[in-house]
Design an enzyme around this catalytic site. Structure first.
Site, PDB file in Angstrom:
ATOM      1  N   ILE A 155       0.852  -1.185   0.000  1.00 52.35           N
ATOM      2  CA  ILE A 155       0.000   0.000   0.000  1.00 52.35           C
ATOM      3  C   ILE A 155       0.889   1.237   0.000  1.00 52.35           C
ATOM      4  O   ILE A 155       2.031   1.197   0.447  1.00 52.35           O
ATOM      5  CB  ILE A 155      -0.983   0.019   1.187  1.00 52.35           C
ATOM      6  CG1 ILE A 155      -0.254  -0.149   2.521  1.00 52.35           C
ATOM      7  CG2 ILE A 155      -2.035  -1.079   1.025  1.00 52.35           C
ATOM      8  CD1 ILE A 155      -1.186  -0.113   3.731  1.00 52.35           C
ATOM      9  N   ASP A 156       0.355   2.321  -0.533  1.00 52.29           N
ATOM     10  CA  ASP A 156       1.126   3.548  -0.671  1.00 52.29           C
ATOM     11  C   ASP A 156       1.601   4.059   0.685  1.00 52.29           C
ATOM     12  O   ASP A 156       1.018   3.753   1.730  1.00 52.29           O
ATOM     13  CB  ASP A 156       0.286   4.631  -1.343  1.00 52.29           C
ATOM     14  CG  ASP A 156      -0.149   4.259  -2.750  1.00 52.29           C
ATOM     15  OD1 ASP A 156       0.522   3.420  -3.365  1.00 52.29           O
ATOM     16  OD2 ASP A 156      -1.168   4.808  -3.216  1.00 52.29           O
ATOM     17  N   LYS A 157       2.616   4.884   0.645  1.00 48.88           N
ATOM     18  CA  LYS A 157       3.182   5.483   1.861  1.00 48.88           C
ATOM     19  C   LYS A 157       2.099   6.121   2.726  1.00 48.88           C
ATOM     20  O   LYS A 157       2.070   5.933   3.944  1.00 48.88           O
ATOM     21  CB  LYS A 157       4.230   6.517   1.463  1.00 48.88           C
ATOM     22  CG  LYS A 157       4.743   7.404   2.585  1.00 48.88           C
ATOM     23  CD  LYS A 157       5.813   8.350   2.062  1.00 48.88           C
ATOM     24  CE  LYS A 157       6.218   9.375   3.109  1.00 48.88           C
ATOM     25  NZ  LYS A 157       5.183  10.408   3.295  1.00 48.88           N
TER      26      LYS A 157
END
Length: 294
Positions: free
Chosen positions: A131-133
């Site tokens: 998952i994105d930052k």
């Protein structure tokens, strides 16, 4: 680590290789192990994979030793659940999953390897989902090369999101191909030349100019939910890359990996695990649930 299986009546007479494939051991992993002296044993004896196995026999499969290249860092992680085959972590927004050129340390990977080091153990960091930052929520990591393809193929993930704009209540699907934007290593866009991308969603509530959604990814492209929602005219609240920083509460995209169904294999039963949304999304939900907006 050794995997241990017992031959059942319906498997009697199978070739050892076919038996292992029925246990979801990959062809590549069988090839990697079968030439090692004690890699595959039947009742304690090394056996050729072309030989048959019979009811009641015990098959042992030695997983190869793996060494990673991620540096350990002491870090307090939120471990949702852990077995000998996987660990499910709850990632906070702002943390990168794996080291990159721009983020060499302080990642979830560094923290997990640091956790193993504190236990006197070694291992690799193999995330099944990324998952994105600035997306929060569940990240599943396989602890060995046997579990990794099984989990990657069968795990189910559910996301919660808050989008700008009031969408019609109910279920829907976004089916739009996604490609990398020219001139950007990060940003994606809808393009007829992109990869097929499908997002299924359900609008749970829509009021005060926002929509609360539950989403499921049929495909798993980079930024898929963010790109699909923006292309549909309902960008995620706080998403500076695909929308606007229109809300003072959300300092990042309002996206959270909320639920994950782990498939059944070996002694693991099919099980759902959940992570409640973090405080910023809860506060935004409370704000839009009020009769008036401050």
């Amino acid at each position: 680590m050794r995997l241990k299986f017992q031959v059942k009546p319906h498997q009697s007479g199978m070739k050892l290789a076919d038996f292992l494939r029925e246990q979801e051991v990959s062809v590549g992993l069988i090839k990697q192990v079968k030439y090692t002296p004690i890699g595959i044993l039947v009742d304690g004896v090394r056996t050729n994979t072309n030989q048959p196995v019979y009811q009641g026999q015990r098959v042992e499969f030695l997983l190869p030793q793996e060494d990673g290249d991620v540096s350990p860092q002491p870090m307090l992680l939120d471990i949702v659940t852990e077995t000998e085959h996987f660990v499910l972590l709850n990632k906070s927004a702002g943390m990168v999953v794996h080291p990159t050129f721009n983020y060499a340390g302080d990642t979830l990977a560094n923290g997990w390897i640091g956790t193993l080091a504190a236990r006197g153990q070694t291992g690799v960091f193999r995330p099944v989902n990324r998952i994105d930052k600035d997306t929060s929520g569940l990240v599943l990591c396989a602890k060995n090369c046997y579990a990794a393809p099984i989990l990657a193929d069968k795990v189910q993930k559910v996301y919660l999101a808050i989008a700008v704009g009031e969408m019609p209540l109910g279920k829907g699907e976004i089916n739009l191909p996604i490609a990398r934007c020219d001139g950007s290593m990060i940003k994606r866009e809808i393009s007829s030349e992109g990869q097929p991308s499908i997002t299924q969603y359900e609008v749970l509530a829509a009021k005060q100019g926002y929509s609360v959604l539950r989403l499921h990814l049929v495909t798993g492209r980079t930024h898929q939910i963010r790109v699909h929602m923006a292309a549909s005219g309902y960008p995620l609240a706080g998403d500076w890359l695909y929308g606007t920083k229109e809300d003072s509460i959300m300092k990042r995209q309002a996206l959270h990996c909320f639920g994950m169904k782990i498939p059944a294999f070996l002694k693991q039963k099919e099980t759902w695990f959940f992570s409640p949304p973090p405080l910023d999304m809860q506060l935004l939900y409370q704000k839009i649930s009020q009769k008036t907006v401050d």
